[in-house]
Design an enzyme around this catalytic site. Sequence first.
Site, short mmCIF file in Angstrom:
data_model
loop_
_atom_site.label_atom_id
_atom_site.label_comp_id
_atom_site.label_asym_id
_atom_site.label_seq_id
_atom_site.Cartn_x
_atom_site.Cartn_y
_atom_site.Cartn_z
N ASP A 67 52.86 9.48 47.01
CA ASP A 67 53.90 8.97 46.11
C ASP A 67 54.54 7.71 46.67
OD1 ASP A 67 55.71 9.20 43.81
OD2 ASP A 67 57.22 9.58 45.33
N ASP A 70 51.59 4.67 46.40
CA ASP A 70 51.04 4.15 45.14
C ASP A 70 51.71 2.86 44.67
OD1 ASP A 70 53.41 5.34 44.35
OD2 ASP A 70 52.50 6.70 42.89
N ASP A 88 53.65 6.94 37.08
CA ASP A 88 54.29 7.27 38.36
C ASP A 88 55.60 8.00 38.13
OD1 ASP A 88 54.70 7.14 41.21
OD2 ASP A 88 56.16 5.57 40.83
N ASP A 92 56.24 11.90 39.00
CA ASP A 92 57.30 12.13 39.99
C ASP A 92 58.21 13.28 39.56
OD1 ASP A 92 56.41 10.14 41.65
OD2 ASP A 92 58.07 8.75 41.23
#
Length: 195
Positions: A67, A70, A88, A92
């Site tokens: 995470d 990226d 993303d 998340d």
Amino acid sequence: MVVMLTRIRKQVKRIIEPLAETLAGANIRANYITVLGLIFAIIYFLEIMSYNIILGIIFLIISALMDAIDGEVARVSNTVSPFGSFLDSTLDRVEDILYISAFIFLGFSSYLVAIAVGLSLVISYIRAKAESLGLKMEGRGIIERGERIIFVLIILLVYVIVNKIVSVYIFYIFLMLTAITVIQRFYVVYSLLRK
């Protein structure tokens, strides 16, 4: 504790930047790394559910690393895109749910875990909504997402190394700081919109 978390975050960033450059150089796309982060988060959840806490911790670290990497890979490779940002942000939130809700399998209060998950999502929602209104929210609030993940890691490590009772007290601190962050962000948005 907050100072310690900030130091940890800075150390993690030093590791991430060269790693992101290596991955970008190998033509590995940021969106693939984002999806990998979710896969590792699911494995983490399943390991905690099976009471394999050490393995769970390992997969939590890997998921959090994916995470963190990226976005950096997207920037380094100049492939930042609206879809990448959407993917993303969405994944998340799913990961946040998995990270925190796994505490239920360790005997933590399901009610308090549910509140922690809800507050965590509200923190992210306030930022997303505020930024859609043109307000800058990064760095607002006592614990942002990175710090919350570090807190989850610390709670698990204390659970394994010390005992459950101490880890539960740290969870209470986490819950309190999360609630304070919601209030802080709400107040910041309220203040900025009134101007």
